[in-house]
Write a protein that holds these residues in place. Sequence first.
Motif, PDB file in Angstrom:
ATOM      1  N   GLY A 146       0.800  -1.230   0.000  1.00  0.00           N
ATOM      2  CA  GLY A 146       0.000   0.000   0.000  1.00  0.00           C
ATOM      3  C   GLY A 146       0.829   1.275   0.000  1.00  0.00           C
ATOM      4  N   ARG A 147       2.139   1.158   0.134  1.00  0.00           N
ATOM      5  CA  ARG A 147       3.001   2.360   0.178  1.00  0.00           C
ATOM      6  C   ARG A 147       3.506   2.645  -1.224  1.00  0.00           C
ATOM      7  NH1 ARG A 147       6.006   0.634   5.030  1.00  0.00           N
ATOM      8  NH2 ARG A 147       7.041  -0.595   3.469  1.00  0.00           N
ATOM      9  N   MET A 148       3.151   3.804  -1.745  1.00  0.00           N
ATOM     10  CA  MET A 148       3.554   4.100  -3.124  1.00  0.00           C
ATOM     11  C   MET A 148       4.079   5.524  -3.187  1.00  0.00           C
ATOM     12  SD  MET A 148       0.419   2.491  -5.260  1.00  0.00           S
ATOM     13  CE  MET A 148      -0.698   3.719  -4.653  1.00  0.00           C
ATOM     14  N   SER A 149       5.148   5.716  -3.966  1.00  0.00           N
ATOM     15  CA  SER A 149       5.639   7.082  -4.097  1.00  0.00           C
ATOM     16  C   SER A 149       5.480   7.602  -5.523  1.00  0.00           C
ATOM     17  CB  SER A 149       7.104   7.168  -3.654  1.00  0.00           C
ATOM     18  OG  SER A 149       7.840   6.175  -4.302  1.00  0.00           O
ATOM     19  N   SER A 150       4.976   6.770  -6.418  1.00  0.00           N
ATOM     20  CA  SER A 150       4.817   7.245  -7.794  1.00  0.00           C
ATOM     21  C   SER A 150       3.723   6.436  -8.481  1.00  0.00           C
ATOM     22  CB  SER A 150       6.119   7.038  -8.575  1.00  0.00           C
ATOM     23  OG  SER A 150       6.350   5.644  -8.724  1.00  0.00           O
ATOM     24  N   ASN A 151       3.293   6.924  -9.640  1.00  0.00           N
ATOM     25  CA  ASN A 151       2.286   6.176 -10.392  1.00  0.00           C
ATOM     26  C   ASN A 151       2.845   4.834 -10.862  1.00  0.00           C
ATOM     27  OD1 ASN A 151      -0.428   6.146 -11.374  1.00  0.00           O
ATOM     28  ND2 ASN A 151       0.441   6.192 -13.441  1.00  0.00           N
ATOM     29  N   ASP A 152       4.149   4.770 -11.119  1.00  0.00           N
ATOM     30  CA  ASP A 152       4.763   3.495 -11.515  1.00  0.00           C
ATOM     31  C   ASP A 152       4.570   2.442 -10.417  1.00  0.00           C
ATOM     32  OD1 ASP A 152       5.535   4.540 -13.875  1.00  0.00           O
ATOM     33  OD2 ASP A 152       7.662   4.777 -13.362  1.00  0.00           O
ATOM     34  N   ASP A 153       4.655   2.905  -9.172  1.00  0.00           N
ATOM     35  CA  ASP A 153       4.443   1.974  -8.055  1.00  0.00           C
ATOM     36  C   ASP A 153       3.027   1.409  -8.109  1.00  0.00           C
ATOM     37  OD1 ASP A 153       6.952   2.437  -7.144  1.00  0.00           O
ATOM     38  OD2 ASP A 153       6.364   3.769  -5.490  1.00  0.00           O
ATOM     39  N   TYR A 154       2.075   2.300  -8.405  1.00  0.00           N
ATOM     40  CA  TYR A 154       0.684   1.832  -8.505  1.00  0.00           C
ATOM     41  C   TYR A 154       0.533   0.829  -9.657  1.00  0.00           C
ATOM     42  CZ  TYR A 154      -4.143   1.602  -9.970  1.00  0.00           C
ATOM     43  OH  TYR A 154      -5.356   1.132 -10.392  1.00  0.00           O
ATOM     44  N   ILE A 155       1.115   1.157 -10.804  1.00  0.00           N
ATOM     45  CA  ILE A 155       0.994   0.280 -11.976  1.00  0.00           C
ATOM     46  C   ILE A 155       1.565  -1.114 -11.657  1.00  0.00           C
ATOM     47  CG2 ILE A 155       1.713  -0.067 -14.410  1.00  0.00           C
ATOM     48  CD1 ILE A 155      -0.181   2.282 -14.095  1.00  0.00           C
ATOM     49  N   VAL A 207      -5.410   0.737  -2.812  1.00  0.00           N
ATOM     50  CA  VAL A 207      -4.758   0.283  -4.049  1.00  0.00           C
ATOM     51  C   VAL A 207      -5.596  -0.821  -4.692  1.00  0.00           C
ATOM     52  CG1 VAL A 207      -2.699  -0.817  -5.023  1.00  0.00           C
ATOM     53  CG2 VAL A 207      -2.470   0.850  -3.180  1.00  0.00           C
ATOM     54  N   VAL A 208      -6.044  -1.768  -3.875  1.00  0.00           N
ATOM     55  CA  VAL A 208      -6.838  -2.886  -4.407  1.00  0.00           C
ATOM     56  C   VAL A 208      -8.157  -2.355  -4.982  1.00  0.00           C
ATOM     57  CG1 VAL A 208      -8.075  -5.014  -3.789  1.00  0.00           C
ATOM     58  CG2 VAL A 208      -5.798  -4.589  -2.850  1.00  0.00           C
ATOM     59  N   GLY A 209      -8.817  -1.474  -4.237  1.00  0.00           N
ATOM     60  CA  GLY A 209     -10.100  -0.926  -4.704  1.00  0.00           C
ATOM     61  C   GLY A 209      -9.940  -0.189  -6.024  1.00  0.00           C
ATOM     62  N   ARG A 210      -8.896   0.628  -6.103  1.00  0.00           N
ATOM     63  CA  ARG A 210      -8.646   1.385  -7.339  1.00  0.00           C
ATOM     64  C   ARG A 210      -8.327   0.444  -8.507  1.00  0.00           C
ATOM     65  NH1 ARG A 210      -3.451   5.450  -7.893  1.00  0.00           N
ATOM     66  NH2 ARG A 210      -3.671   5.867 -10.126  1.00  0.00           N
ATOM     67  N   ALA A 211      -7.476  -0.544  -8.249  1.00  0.00           N
ATOM     68  CA  ALA A 211      -7.059  -1.455  -9.324  1.00  0.00           C
ATOM     69  C   ALA A 211      -8.234  -2.289  -9.831  1.00  0.00           C
ATOM     70  CB  ALA A 211      -5.934  -2.363  -8.832  1.00  0.00           C
ATOM     71  N   LEU A 212      -9.081  -2.755  -8.915  1.00  0.00           N
ATOM     72  CA  LEU A 212     -10.224  -3.584  -9.359  1.00  0.00           C
ATOM     73  C   LEU A 212     -11.133  -2.778 -10.280  1.00  0.00           C
ATOM     74  CD1 LEU A 212     -11.153  -5.588  -6.119  1.00  0.00           C
ATOM     75  CD2 LEU A 212      -9.934  -6.400  -8.142  1.00  0.00           C
ATOM     76  N   ASP A 213     -11.307  -1.503  -9.960  1.00  0.00           N
ATOM     77  CA  ASP A 213     -12.123  -0.644 -10.842  1.00  0.00           C
ATOM     78  C   ASP A 213     -11.409  -0.395 -12.162  1.00  0.00           C
ATOM     79  OD1 ASP A 213     -14.241  -0.508  -9.202  1.00  0.00           O
ATOM     80  OD2 ASP A 213     -14.096   1.635  -8.759  1.00  0.00           O
ATOM     81  N   ASP A 214     -10.118  -0.014 -12.091  1.00  0.00           N
ATOM     82  CA  ASP A 214      -9.362   0.288 -13.319  1.00  0.00           C
ATOM     83  C   ASP A 214      -9.326  -0.927 -14.259  1.00  0.00           C
ATOM     84  OD1 ASP A 214      -8.881   2.764 -12.337  1.00  0.00           O
ATOM     85  OD2 ASP A 214      -6.717   2.485 -11.993  1.00  0.00           O
ATOM     86  N   LEU A 215      -9.180  -2.090 -13.674  1.00  0.00           N
ATOM     87  CA  LEU A 215      -9.074  -3.316 -14.490  1.00  0.00           C
ATOM     88  C   LEU A 215     -10.445  -3.828 -14.924  1.00  0.00           C
ATOM     89  CD1 LEU A 215      -6.461  -5.200 -12.237  1.00  0.00           C
ATOM     90  CD2 LEU A 215      -6.020  -4.306 -14.543  1.00  0.00           C
ATOM     91  N   ASN A 216     -11.471  -3.284 -14.284  1.00  0.00           N
ATOM     92  CA  ASN A 216     -12.842  -3.748 -14.541  1.00  0.00           C
ATOM     93  C   ASN A 216     -12.955  -5.263 -14.300  1.00  0.00           C
ATOM     94  OD1 ASN A 216     -15.482  -3.337 -15.172  1.00  0.00           O
ATOM     95  ND2 ASN A 216     -15.212  -3.525 -17.391  1.00  0.00           N
ATOM     96  N   LYS A 217     -12.323  -5.710 -13.202  1.00  0.00           N
ATOM     97  CA  LYS A 217     -12.314  -7.147 -12.928  1.00  0.00           C
ATOM     98  C   LYS A 217     -12.836  -7.448 -11.517  1.00  0.00           C
ATOM     99  CE  LYS A 217      -8.991  -8.577 -16.310  1.00  0.00           C
ATOM    100  NZ  LYS A 217      -7.636  -8.778 -16.715  1.00  0.00           N
ATOM    101  N   ARG A 218     -13.616  -6.526 -10.993  1.00  0.00           N
ATOM    102  CA  ARG A 218     -14.129  -6.697  -9.635  1.00  0.00           C
ATOM    103  C   ARG A 218     -14.903  -8.013  -9.487  1.00  0.00           C
ATOM    104  NH1 ARG A 218     -14.705  -3.553  -5.311  1.00  0.00           N
ATOM    105  NH2 ARG A 218     -13.628  -1.811  -6.303  1.00  0.00           N
ATOM    106  N   ASP A 219     -15.649  -8.362 -10.525  1.00  0.00           N
ATOM    107  CA  ASP A 219     -16.490  -9.568 -10.433  1.00  0.00           C
ATOM    108  C   ASP A 219     -15.657 -10.848 -10.375  1.00  0.00           C
ATOM    109  OD1 ASP A 219     -18.573  -7.903 -10.553  1.00  0.00           O
ATOM    110  OD2 ASP A 219     -19.196  -8.400 -12.601  1.00  0.00           O
ATOM    111  N   GLN A 220     -14.406 -10.765 -10.813  1.00  0.00           N
ATOM    112  CA  GLN A 220     -13.562 -11.973 -10.804  1.00  0.00           C
ATOM    113  C   GLN A 220     -12.842 -12.164  -9.470  1.00  0.00           C
ATOM    114  OE1 GLN A 220     -12.454 -10.586 -15.062  1.00  0.00           O
ATOM    115  NE2 GLN A 220     -10.972 -12.156 -14.469  1.00  0.00           N
TER     116      GLN A 220
END
Length: 312
Positions: free
Chosen positions: A63-72, A101-114
Amino acid sequence: MTDISRKEFLKLSGAAIASGALASSGLDSIANAQSRELLHRPIHSTGEMIPAVGLGTASDGFGRMSSNDDYIRRRNAIDALLSNGGTVIDTSPTYRGAEAVVGRALDDLNKRDQCFLATKTSIFGKDDGIEQNARSYNALKTNSFDLLQVHNLKDTDDHLETINALKAEGKVRYVGITHVRSRLNNEAVHFIEDNKLDFIQCQYNMMDRSIENSVLPAAREHGVAVMINVPFARGRLFRAVSGKSVPAWANEFGVDTWGKFFLKFILSHPDVTVAIPGTINDYHVLDNLGALKGRLPTAVERNKMIQYYQDL
Ligand SMILES: NC(=O)c1ccc[n+]([C@@H]2O[C@H](COP(=O)([O-])OP(=O)(O)OC[C@H]3O[C@@H](n4cnc5c(N)ncnc54)[C@H](OP(=O)(O)O)[C@@H]3O)[C@@H](O)[C@H]2O)c1
């Protein structure tokens, strides 16, 4: 998929354990008694099948990120899981922003249902727990968790009351508790005996096998699914084998990396439902999912694995 009923699974694994035949050929057939390409195991309380390896989010500051690359990088790890047959993600409000991070990624990936989404109540005090749960729904951008667990047995009775109420409202599908320390095994067993739990999460790996004689038999008896945390002893297992190649005999059961070696050892115990290795790296997620393929070690091979580790 062969849907093994809770009763059938418990009967088969109980009989095999009682005969002392851990991971014998009988248990191998139970362990592999599913026709999917990837190993799935049942949640006993419903019979729902889940892939037996997931993803933990406490590792290396998920959950610790200092840049968008970390999020990606973290989003890619989640994508690798969900695009390759995995579903289970375990997080917590105490993993420094991992829920967000998980909440954001599930939305961005559109894979929440999986995703089979598990988080925790991780605070002392009933009211504080209720407020923390509300923040978790918000951070994970959902109205429903697949699994909500009392973290590290903190105020377990109070939080179980809250979580069971959420389950009755349809905001939680499964109820669980977690711990990571062997000295809490007996306490965990009491909660398994006295409550109607769907899941227990605890530590099991080649360095700490203490649940084999405490939590695992209780979980089997009461039909509670078992989620394994710190399967690599927080990375210490990799350091223990540093510089060594995986033994050639492990190739016989599809093991060509240490990650698969350690995970297949865990999964060869029939009372384990799912292991949740932590990583921020998509290539490690793929390696870990590889443990779901092919057969599991037999009893003889499992003993050989233990011996190998003890001789290191
Ligand atoms: N009380 C509780 O409820 C509790 C307590 C502890 C943990 N947990 C849960 O259990 C999860 C797992 O525990 P953990 O993350 O602390 O420890 P872990 O899974 O035992 O080990 C994580 C370490 O293994 C490395 N790793 C992962 N896959 C690998 C592979 N295939 N090859 C080589 N290295 C690999 C990771 O490095 P990289 O990141 O560099 O890949 C990281 O350093 C946590 O993330 C958390 O969700 C719950």
